[in-house]
Write a protein that holds these residues in place. Sequence first.
Motif, PDB file in Angstrom:
ATOM      1  N   VAL A 188       0.837  -1.200   0.000  1.00 39.14           N
ATOM      2  CA  VAL A 188       0.000   0.000   0.000  1.00 39.14           C
ATOM      3  C   VAL A 188       0.875   1.253   0.000  1.00 39.14           C
ATOM      4  N   ILE A 189       1.977   1.209   0.748  1.00 40.64           N
ATOM      5  CA  ILE A 189       2.877   2.362   0.815  1.00 40.64           C
ATOM      6  C   ILE A 189       3.487   2.650  -0.555  1.00 40.64           C
ATOM      7  N   GLU A 190       3.868   1.604  -1.286  1.00 44.27           N
ATOM      8  CA  GLU A 190       4.425   1.807  -2.628  1.00 44.27           C
ATOM      9  C   GLU A 190       3.382   2.441  -3.550  1.00 44.27           C
ATOM     10  N   GLN A 191       2.126   2.013  -3.421  1.00 35.70           N
ATOM     11  CA  GLN A 191       1.055   2.601  -4.227  1.00 35.70           C
ATOM     12  C   GLN A 191       0.865   4.079  -3.872  1.00 35.70           C
ATOM     13  N   ALA A 192       0.921   4.365  -2.573  1.00 36.45           N
ATOM     14  CA  ALA A 192       0.735   5.747  -2.121  1.00 36.45           C
ATOM     15  C   ALA A 192       1.868   6.646  -2.599  1.00 36.45           C
ATOM     16  N   LYS A 193       3.096   6.148  -2.563  1.00 37.23           N
ATOM     17  CA  LYS A 193       4.231   6.927  -3.051  1.00 37.23           C
ATOM     18  C   LYS A 193       4.017   7.330  -4.507  1.00 37.23           C
ATOM     19  N   GLY A 194       3.580   6.381  -5.316  1.00 36.98           N
ATOM     20  CA  GLY A 194       3.344   6.679  -6.724  1.00 36.98           C
ATOM     21  C   GLY A 194       2.224   7.678  -6.931  1.00 36.98           C
ATOM     22  N   ALA A 195       1.158   7.536  -6.131  1.00 33.88           N
ATOM     23  CA  ALA A 195       0.022   8.445  -6.264  1.00 33.88           C
ATOM     24  C   ALA A 195       0.403   9.872  -5.897  1.00 33.88           C
ATOM     25  N   VAL A 196       1.144  10.036  -4.796  1.00 33.48           N
ATOM     26  CA  VAL A 196       1.560  11.375  -4.363  1.00 33.48           C
ATOM     27  C   VAL A 196       2.554  11.976  -5.356  1.00 33.48           C
ATOM     28  N   ALA A 197       3.486  11.157  -5.843  1.00 35.23           N
ATOM     29  CA  ALA A 197       4.465  11.654  -6.812  1.00 35.23           C
ATOM     30  C   ALA A 197       3.777  12.166  -8.068  1.00 35.23           C
ATOM     31  N   GLN A 198       2.785  11.429  -8.529  1.00 36.15           N
ATOM     32  CA  GLN A 198       2.068  11.844  -9.737  1.00 36.15           C
ATOM     33  C   GLN A 198       1.220  13.081  -9.472  1.00 36.15           C
ATOM     34  N   ALA A 199       0.535  13.118  -8.336  1.00 38.17           N
ATOM     35  CA  ALA A 199      -0.358  14.231  -8.035  1.00 38.17           C
ATOM     36  C   ALA A 199       0.391  15.543  -7.849  1.00 38.17           C
ATOM     37  N   HIS A 200       1.595  15.480  -7.258  1.00 40.16           N
ATOM     38  CA  HIS A 200       2.345  16.698  -6.959  1.00 40.16           C
ATOM     39  C   HIS A 200       3.535  16.907  -7.883  1.00 40.16           C
ATOM     40  N   ARG A 201       3.690  16.006  -8.880  1.00 35.83           N
ATOM     41  CA  ARG A 201       4.764  16.126  -9.867  1.00 35.83           C
ATOM     42  C   ARG A 201       6.139  16.220  -9.193  1.00 35.83           C
ATOM     43  N   ILE A 202       6.383  15.277  -8.308  1.00 37.61           N
ATOM     44  CA  ILE A 202       7.652  15.218  -7.588  1.00 37.61           C
ATOM     45  C   ILE A 202       8.206  13.805  -7.723  1.00 37.61           C
ATOM     46  N   SER A 203       9.447  13.613  -7.263  1.00 40.70           N
ATOM     47  CA  SER A 203      10.060  12.289  -7.338  1.00 40.70           C
ATOM     48  C   SER A 203       9.413  11.353  -6.327  1.00 40.70           C
ATOM     49  N   VAL A 204       9.615  10.060  -6.535  1.00 43.38           N
ATOM     50  CA  VAL A 204       9.063   9.076  -5.606  1.00 43.38           C
ATOM     51  C   VAL A 204       9.706   9.216  -4.232  1.00 43.38           C
ATOM     52  N   ASP A 205      11.017   9.496  -4.193  1.00 49.57           N
ATOM     53  CA  ASP A 205      11.682   9.697  -2.900  1.00 49.57           C
ATOM     54  C   ASP A 205      11.070  10.880  -2.157  1.00 49.57           C
ATOM     55  N   ALA A 206      10.833  12.004  -2.863  1.00 45.62           N
ATOM     56  CA  ALA A 206      10.237  13.184  -2.240  1.00 45.62           C
ATOM     57  C   ALA A 206       8.818  12.884  -1.762  1.00 45.62           C
ATOM     58  N   ALA A 207       8.077  12.106  -2.543  1.00 44.88           N
ATOM     59  CA  ALA A 207       6.723  11.729  -2.147  1.00 44.88           C
ATOM     60  C   ALA A 207       6.735  10.915  -0.859  1.00 44.88           C
ATOM     61  N   PHE A 208       7.706  10.014  -0.742  1.00 45.49           N
ATOM     62  CA  PHE A 208       7.817   9.185   0.464  1.00 45.49           C
ATOM     63  C   PHE A 208       8.105  10.055   1.681  1.00 45.49           C
ATOM     64  N   GLU A 209       8.974  11.042   1.522  1.00 51.03           N
ATOM     65  CA  GLU A 209       9.281  11.930   2.641  1.00 51.03           C
ATOM     66  C   GLU A 209       8.047  12.739   3.055  1.00 51.03           C
ATOM     67  N   LEU A 210       7.217  13.146   2.089  1.00 55.76           N
ATOM     68  CA  LEU A 210       5.967  13.832   2.415  1.00 55.76           C
ATOM     69  C   LEU A 210       5.063  12.940   3.251  1.00 55.76           C
ATOM     70  N   LEU A 211       4.938  11.681   2.858  1.00 58.31           N
ATOM     71  CA  LEU A 211       4.096  10.739   3.593  1.00 58.31           C
ATOM     72  C   LEU A 211       4.605  10.536   5.016  1.00 58.31           C
ATOM     73  N   ARG A 212       5.906  10.352   5.151  1.00 54.04           N
ATOM     74  CA  ARG A 212       6.474  10.138   6.479  1.00 54.04           C
ATOM     75  C   ARG A 212       6.308  11.378   7.361  1.00 54.04           C
ATOM     76  N   ALA A 213       6.547  12.548   6.783  1.00 57.43           N
ATOM     77  CA  ALA A 213       6.405  13.784   7.553  1.00 57.43           C
ATOM     78  C   ALA A 213       4.959  13.985   7.999  1.00 57.43           C
ATOM     79  N   TYR A 214       4.026  13.687   7.108  1.00 55.15           N
ATOM     80  CA  TYR A 214       2.607  13.836   7.454  1.00 55.15           C
ATOM     81  C   TYR A 214       2.210  12.856   8.557  1.00 55.15           C
ATOM     82  N   ALA A 215       2.718  11.632   8.479  1.00 52.37           N
ATOM     83  CA  ALA A 215       2.409  10.632   9.510  1.00 52.37           C
ATOM     84  C   ALA A 215       2.919  11.078  10.874  1.00 52.37           C
ATOM     85  N   ARG A 216       4.138  11.600  10.894  1.00 53.96           N
ATOM     86  CA  ARG A 216       4.695  12.081  12.173  1.00 53.96           C
ATOM     87  C   ARG A 216       3.930  13.292  12.680  1.00 53.96           C
ATOM     88  N   ARG A 217       3.604  14.213  11.752  1.00 51.37           N
ATOM     89  CA  ARG A 217       2.941  15.458  12.146  1.00 51.37           C
ATOM     90  C   ARG A 217       1.541  15.213  12.701  1.00 51.37           C
TER      91      ARG A 217
END
Length: 242
Positions: A188-217
């Motif tokens: 599910v996390i891999e799917q989410a990384k791809g979805a965020v990367a596509q939605a925000h036009r960013i790299s998959v690594d950057a998308a993963f960091e967004l997800l992690r930051a949001y989870a912590r926040r």
Amino acid sequence: MTTVSEQRLARIFVEVADTLVDEFDLIEFLQMLADRAAGLIDTATVGLLLADEQNRLRFMAASDETTKLLELFQLQWQDGPCLDAFRDAEPVVNADLRTASARWPRFAPYATAAGFRSVHAVPLRLRSDVIGAMGVFGTGSTNLDDADVQIVQALADVAAIGLLQERAIHRGEILTEQLQGALNSRIVIEQAKGAVAQAHRISVDAAFELLRAYARRTNRRLSDVAHLVVTDLGSLSDLTTT
């Protein structure tokens, strides 16, 4: 290895140990371990593999997307240093990928083409129990001395101890359920990384960091945030808010 003060090492081990509490987020714990291990070694990235209930290695975490692909390639072709470390329960140290084609005929050329030059791999183990492996991939000719190997192995051992907690040792079904749940969450996390990367036009690594930051926040599990992204990305209007 980068010169690391005793204070910094102590902080890392305390952070790792402090994460090992009841109901800890396994995916986030392994991701943190990969990030911290990568930060200890010059020009290196780190990947982690865990064994499932059938003792087959599965990808769990990596310090970046390229290293994730290296780990997945090893699993696909059943060829590579992490598999050797897992099978033999012994570390693979200071392997030069440019001259390792005889040892890993598929993996070595692939990793070299991806820009890597050296590899080290250590088992995640507690005494006779080996539950995974950690790979350290260098883009330079980074050699580890005996002290470096001991530090990397110690980090892997701490992770293994956390995953083989007393309750899981005595009730094996808990560990199996926990690892299987983490494997499912990883998909599910891999799917989410791809979805965020596509939605925000960013790299998959950057998308993963967004997800992690949001989870912590928001004090949520990474897997829960990923599930929300996959099922209702529009509801996370504040995903990019810092």
